[in-house]
Write a protein that holds these residues in place. Structure first.
Motif, short mmCIF file in Angstrom:
data_model
loop_
_atom_site.label_atom_id
_atom_site.label_comp_id
_atom_site.label_asym_id
_atom_site.label_seq_id
_atom_site.Cartn_x
_atom_site.Cartn_y
_atom_site.Cartn_z
N LYS A 94 0.84 -1.12 -0.09
CA LYS A 94 -0.14 -0.02 -0.09
C LYS A 94 0.88 1.21 0.00
N CYS A 95 2.16 1.23 0.01
CA CYS A 95 3.06 2.20 0.25
C CYS A 95 3.39 3.12 -0.90
N GLY A 96 3.23 2.30 -2.15
CA GLY A 96 3.49 2.75 -3.43
C GLY A 96 4.84 2.81 -3.81
N PHE A 97 5.77 2.32 -3.06
CA PHE A 97 7.22 2.50 -3.07
C PHE A 97 7.65 1.88 -4.65
N TYR A 98 6.88 0.39 -4.77
CA TYR A 98 7.27 -0.28 -5.82
C TYR A 98 6.62 0.03 -7.42
N GLY A 99 6.25 1.16 -7.44
CA GLY A 99 5.81 1.86 -8.60
C GLY A 99 6.71 1.81 -9.52
N TRP A 100 8.04 2.14 -9.43
CA TRP A 100 9.24 2.35 -10.22
C TRP A 100 9.48 0.84 -10.79
N MET A 101 9.19 -0.13 -9.93
CA MET A 101 9.59 -1.37 -10.36
C MET A 101 8.52 -1.83 -11.51
N PHE A 102 7.20 -1.33 -11.31
CA PHE A 102 6.29 -1.53 -12.06
C PHE A 102 6.46 -0.71 -13.63
N ASN A 103 6.98 0.24 -13.33
CA ASN A 103 7.39 1.06 -14.66
C ASN A 103 8.56 0.04 -15.34
N GLY A 104 9.40 -0.22 -14.65
CA GLY A 104 10.23 -0.94 -15.24
C GLY A 104 9.92 -2.26 -15.90
N GLU A 105 9.07 -3.05 -15.16
CA GLU A 105 8.62 -4.02 -15.93
C GLU A 105 7.75 -3.86 -17.29
N ARG A 106 7.08 -2.59 -17.14
CA ARG A 106 6.42 -2.07 -18.59
C ARG A 106 7.43 -1.81 -19.70
N VAL A 107 8.71 -1.21 -19.29
CA VAL A 107 9.82 -0.69 -20.15
C VAL A 107 10.20 -2.32 -20.62
N TYR A 108 10.58 -3.22 -19.67
CA TYR A 108 11.01 -4.56 -20.17
C TYR A 108 9.90 -5.16 -21.24
N ASP A 109 8.51 -5.20 -20.93
CA ASP A 109 7.69 -5.87 -21.66
C ASP A 109 7.50 -5.16 -22.92
N THR A 110 7.82 -3.66 -23.15
CA THR A 110 7.77 -3.09 -24.35
C THR A 110 9.00 -3.42 -25.28
N PHE A 111 10.10 -3.64 -24.81
CA PHE A 111 11.40 -3.50 -25.53
C PHE A 111 11.54 -5.17 -25.75
N SER A 112 11.32 -5.87 -24.64
CA SER A 112 11.78 -7.24 -25.10
C SER A 112 11.36 -8.05 -26.28
N PRO A 113 10.31 -7.69 -27.01
CA PRO A 113 10.00 -8.28 -28.35
C PRO A 113 11.02 -7.82 -29.41
N HIS A 114 11.64 -6.52 -29.01
CA HIS A 114 12.86 -6.35 -30.10
C HIS A 114 13.98 -6.26 -29.59
N PHE A 115 14.30 -6.13 -28.16
CA PHE A 115 15.48 -6.26 -27.72
C PHE A 115 15.39 -7.46 -26.62
N PRO A 116 15.69 -8.68 -26.87
CA PRO A 116 15.34 -9.68 -25.87
C PRO A 116 16.38 -9.50 -24.59
N VAL A 117 15.87 -9.87 -23.47
CA VAL A 117 16.47 -9.58 -22.07
C VAL A 117 17.64 -10.46 -22.11
N PHE A 118 18.74 -9.87 -21.98
CA PHE A 118 20.18 -10.58 -21.54
C PHE A 118 20.15 -12.07 -20.85
N ARG A 119 20.77 -12.94 -21.46
CA ARG A 119 20.78 -14.31 -20.98
C ARG A 119 22.40 -14.57 -21.07
N ASN A 120 23.02 -14.79 -19.79
CA ASN A 120 24.55 -14.96 -19.59
C ASN A 120 25.16 -16.11 -20.56
N GLY A 121 26.17 -15.94 -21.07
CA GLY A 121 26.74 -16.92 -21.87
C GLY A 121 26.48 -16.86 -23.34
#
Length: 213
Positions: A94-121
């Motif tokens: 209820k504190c609202g602190f994690y709003g930036w993490m949800f914003n980050g999630e939206r960025v990854y969701d938007t980018f990942s079809p064009h810029f897949p998330v890094f996998r080591n190796g």
């Protein structure tokens, strides 16, 4: 230097601060966006043919009770970050602190079809996005004992200056952090990084100076 592939960095903020994007080609800033939606940032990254996007936000939520291995591995180096919760715990907060993490999630969701998330190796064969962390980047350049949140604005601008990036157009620490994330993307493409974490929890990528400090 203006040759080589373009790279990008994104500093993730909450609803009020918003997200900041910096695109570098070599050491030249070719794009700087503030408080734009992920779709607008993606459009610019595609326009400038960006090869790698560093993002200052968790690329994965915690799974179960154990913390993310990436955060634990950095903590063992005495480099501490916010502990990423499970998505369910973040939603229930209820504190609202994690709003930036949800914003980050939206960025990854938007980018990942064009810029897949890094996998080591393996070799990097195409576009990708990855998680990084400006404080860990600062530790990589200055050492853990010297890097300080109290003077982060000065230290982080000094890193950009050392690397030849003209930072006068960067008006805020958020712009500076986005530029550091882009700088780390250059190091990733050059194969000069350490990746902390595992596949389920995701990786945090840092320039390869950290362990020698």
């Amino acid at each position: 230097m203006s040759s080589g592939p373009a790279v990008a960095g994104i500093d993730i903020g909450g609803g009020r601060k918003g997200n900041h994007l910096v695109i570098l080609r070599g050491t030249q800033i070719v794009c700087n966006l503030r408080k734009e939606a992920p779709e607008s940032m993606l459009e610019q990254c595609l326009k400038f043919e960006v090869a790698a996007v560093g993002t200052d936000a968790p690329c994965r939520w915690r799974i179960g009770e154990a913390g993310r291995q990436a955060e634990s591995a950095l903590a063992r180096q005495r480099i501490f970050s916010f502990a990423t919760p499970t998505r369910e715990l973040a939603m229930a907060s209820k504190c609202g602190f994690y709003g930036w993490m949800f914003n980050g999630e939206r960025v990854y969701d938007t980018f990942s079809p064009h810029f897949p998330v890094f996998r080591n190796g393996g070799e990097i064969g195409g576009r990708l996005c990855f998680e990084t962390f400006p404080h860990a980047i600062t530790c990589a350049f200055f050492g853990k004992e010297v890097a300080s949140a109290k003077i982060k604005g000065t230290q982080r601008r000094e890193i950009l200056q050392r690397e030849g990036v003209e930072a006068t157009s960067l008006r805020s620490i958020d712009d500076v952090d986005a530029a550091l994330c882009a700088l780390t993307a250059n190091y990733l493409l050059d194969g000069k990084v350490d990746a902390y974490g595992d596949e389920p929890g995701g990786f945090i990528v840092v320039p390869r100076f950290l362990r020698s400090r």
